[in-house]
Design a protein around this motif. Structure first.
Motif, short mmCIF file in Angstrom:
data_model
loop_
_atom_site.label_atom_id
_atom_site.label_comp_id
_atom_site.label_asym_id
_atom_site.label_seq_id
_atom_site.Cartn_x
_atom_site.Cartn_y
_atom_site.Cartn_z
N LEU A 187 0.83 -1.20 0.00
CA LEU A 187 0.00 0.00 0.00
C LEU A 187 0.87 1.26 0.00
O LEU A 187 0.57 2.24 -0.70
CB LEU A 187 -0.92 -0.01 1.23
CG LEU A 187 -1.89 1.16 1.36
CD1 LEU A 187 -2.87 1.19 0.20
CD2 LEU A 187 -2.64 1.08 2.70
N LEU A 190 2.23 1.82 -3.44
CA LEU A 190 1.15 2.24 -4.36
C LEU A 190 0.78 3.70 -4.11
O LEU A 190 0.60 4.47 -5.05
CB LEU A 190 -0.06 1.34 -4.16
CG LEU A 190 -1.17 1.46 -5.22
CD1 LEU A 190 -0.65 0.97 -6.58
CD2 LEU A 190 -2.38 0.65 -4.82
N ASP A 191 0.69 4.08 -2.84
CA ASP A 191 0.37 5.48 -2.49
C ASP A 191 1.47 6.43 -2.96
O ASP A 191 1.21 7.62 -3.18
CB ASP A 191 0.17 5.61 -0.98
CG ASP A 191 -1.17 5.06 -0.51
OD1 ASP A 191 -2.07 4.89 -1.36
OD2 ASP A 191 -1.32 4.77 0.70
N THR A 199 -4.86 -3.42 -7.23
CA THR A 199 -5.60 -2.19 -6.90
C THR A 199 -5.51 -1.90 -5.40
O THR A 199 -5.26 -2.81 -4.60
CB THR A 199 -7.07 -2.33 -7.30
OG1 THR A 199 -7.69 -3.34 -6.48
CG2 THR A 199 -7.21 -2.71 -8.77
N LYS A 200 -5.76 -0.64 -5.06
CA LYS A 200 -5.75 -0.24 -3.66
C LYS A 200 -6.85 -0.97 -2.89
O LYS A 200 -6.66 -1.35 -1.72
CB LYS A 200 -5.92 1.27 -3.53
CG LYS A 200 -5.77 1.79 -2.11
CD LYS A 200 -5.80 3.30 -2.04
CE LYS A 200 -4.58 3.90 -2.68
NZ LYS A 200 -4.49 5.38 -2.43
N LEU A 204 -6.33 -3.09 0.57
CA LEU A 204 -7.05 -2.71 1.78
C LEU A 204 -7.94 -3.85 2.28
O LEU A 204 -8.14 -4.01 3.49
CB LEU A 204 -7.90 -1.47 1.52
CG LEU A 204 -7.12 -0.15 1.38
CD1 LEU A 204 -8.05 0.96 0.89
CD2 LEU A 204 -6.49 0.24 2.73
N ARG A 226 -11.65 3.28 4.54
CA ARG A 226 -10.98 3.68 3.31
C ARG A 226 -11.40 2.77 2.16
O ARG A 226 -11.59 3.24 1.03
CB ARG A 226 -9.46 3.61 3.49
CG ARG A 226 -8.88 4.71 4.38
CD ARG A 226 -7.38 4.55 4.54
NE ARG A 226 -6.67 4.65 3.26
CZ ARG A 226 -5.36 4.46 3.13
NH1 ARG A 226 -4.63 4.16 4.20
NH2 ARG A 226 -4.79 4.57 1.95
#
Length: 530
Positions: A187, A190-191, A199-200, A204, A226
């Motif tokens: 994560l 990716l951020d 994918t986020k 998550l 989120r």
């Protein structure tokens, strides 16, 4: 009448001409569609070919680097993991791409080599090896993802997708501790803007549930919120969020506490406590592997000496005695220098490589050899008849120790690659396993002679958790200790371990010497602990 027939014939011909003209027009449009379809096919082929070319260029550059120094390249655990992942996952994707329009030559070649490719179990094992190194040497996920390891400069790195796959490996094994660490790293990257197929929302989903399993409800709620914000229709997120909130407020009411928002600090090594496992001396063992907690005090060091050893006036050692160094006083552990030459080591490795197989351990209850997660290495057994070098090494061990090797086990050669280890164990059989070596008929293992056949850049020490000793591999040297007292009773202080190899490849060969035949070479003592 003739005029009518002529008129009808002209009309019919005109109608037929109209029909044919219409059909021909349709065919023109059909041809246009076929041309468009052909162009799309060509475009698809060009796209596929461009993808294959991109693969070829990337892999060509990679293999040029990796085959320049194969052992050096694979010494880095990230490179070893990514090799497993490439051959198990990414080459399958390439095969599927080519199969869209079969290429017989490529597929035939793939079929020939596929039998030698690592499978899913190998890729999973490599991922677990990275986690094992992470725990033992207290390395956070970011250090691994950037290839930052002690004693090595490398451009090896893990992508968002790599970190995600690491997290999934842990998650599927119900190892939520490591799942959290790797999903968090995925994560984070990716951020930071790194491109990825993952994918986020996927990250998550795994991360929030893993955090919940670690008992951190506030953070699990924050992460699930989120996820809901990104994907309101997610099939599990809404239900999980309601459940987590209900569970948290129930706990707060029972404890009469106020709600505290989740910590904004990123999850990292040490945020959560690592779950306990089967090994009672886990912390001591891993600290010794890191070079911490070693109890070689100055007072003890002053009692250690070095000397020349001629094997009790052995004729083969009189002119060239062995250099012997004390590594520990009690139990007495010694190191011999220049035991094996580089040429002998190369020959032993050459003989062993075709025979290497996953190392086994003996089940104390059944006596059957089996694989175990606490011993991760590959080994081979060599006889004196295999090559004069093996016979010469066996004779040298006998000359140095003064013990007969006629009743010893074959020379075992072991290779510890990425994350390779052998957790704390005894070499001798204990009272609760009296039949461990019954099949051999040579009694218990009285002593261990361990040759180091490579240097190791980082990790790979032989450690003794009971008394806090750590012995580091040095190519060409060997260490020796007795597993039994002279009375035949086991010396439980000799419980030892081979620490995971962090950077490098560790080659060793060992000779387990048995009791039978030693009656006059090592007579019994007067007490149980002589």
């Amino acid at each position: 009448m003739v005029c009518l027939k002529l008129y009808l014939l002209i009309f019919l011909l005109f109608f037929l001409s109209l029909l044919c003209l219409g059909q021909m027009t349709d065919l023109l449009y059909t041809e246009k569609e076929l041309v468009q379809s052909l162009r799309e096919y060509i475009k698809a082929e060009e796209t596929k070919l461009a993808s294959v070319k991109s693969w070829a260029n990337k892999l060509d550059a990679l293999t040029r680097v990796s085959t320049t120094d194969p052992e050096g390249y694979l010494a880095h655990p990230v490179n070893a993991y990514k090799l497993m992942k490439r051959l198990n996952t990414e080459w399958n994707e390439l095969e599927s791409l080519v199969l869209q329009n079969p290429s017989d030559g490529f597929i035939s070649n793939m079929s020939v080599h596929r039998q030698y490719f690592p499978d899913e179990e190998d890729e999973t094992g490599a991922a677990k090896a990275l986690m094992r190194l992470q725990d033992t040497y207290q390395l956070d996920s970011e250090a691994f993802s950037k290839g930052k390891l002690p004693g090595m400069q490398s451009d090896a790195f893990l992508t968002v997708d790599d970190c995600f796959d690491m997290g999934k490996t842990a998650y599927n094994d119900a190892d939520y501790y490591h799942a959290v660490l790797w999903m968090q790293q995925s994560l984070k990257q990716l951020d930071a803007g790194e491109e990825a197929a993952t994918t986020k929302a996927e990250i998550l989903d795994y991360l929030s549930y893993s955090v919940y399993q670690m008992g951190d409800l506030p953070r699990a709620i924050e992460l699930t919120r989120r996820l809901v914000a990104i994907d309101p229709s997610h099939q599990r997120a809404g239900g999980n969020l309601r459940y987590f909130e209900k569970l948290l407020f129930k706990q707060l009411n029972e404890l009469n506490q106020a709600y505290q928002p989740a910590s904004e600090e990123p999850i990292q090594l040490g945020t959560y406590n690592r779950p306990k496992d089967h090994l009672p001396e886990r912390e001591t063992y891993e600290a010794l592997c890191r070079g911490e907690g070693i109890k070689l005090t100055e007072a003890k060091r002053s009692r250690l000496f070095c000397r020349y050893q001629d094997g009790f006036r052995n004729p083969r050692l009189l002119l060239k005695p062995m250099k012997e160094e004390d590594e520990w006083d009690s139990p007495h552990i010694v190191r011999y220098l220049d035991v094996l030459s580089s040429e002998e080591i190369d020959k032993i490795k050459e003989l062993a490589k075709p025979r290497l197989a996953r190392a086994t351990v003996r089940d104390p209850k059944t006596g059957v050899l089996t694989t175990a997660q606490y011993r991760v290495s590959k080994s081979a057994w060599l006889e004196g008849e295999d090559d004069p070098v093996i016979a010469r090494v066996n004779q040298r061990i006998e000359d140095i120790t003064g013990l007969t090797v006629d009743t010893a086990e074959l020379l075992q050669v072991a290779n510890y690659g990425v994350g390779g280890q052998y957790e704390p164990h005894y070499d001798f059989s204990r009272r609760d396993e009296p039949d461990a070596f019954k099949r051999l008929g040579t009694g218990n293992r009285v002593a261990t002679f361990l040759n180091y056949m490579s240097d190791v850049t980082a990790g790979g020490a032989t450690v003794f958790p009971d008394f806090g000793a750590a012995i580091w591999p040095r190519k060409g040297t060997a260490v020796f200790w007795y597993n039994l007292f002279k009375s035949g009773e086991g010396d439980y202080r000799t419980r030892h371990a081979a620490c995971p190899v962090l950077v490098g490849s560790k080659w060793v060969s060992n000779k387990w010497i048995h009791e039978r035949g030693q009656e006059f070479r090592r007579p019994c003592g007067l007490t149980e602990v002589d």
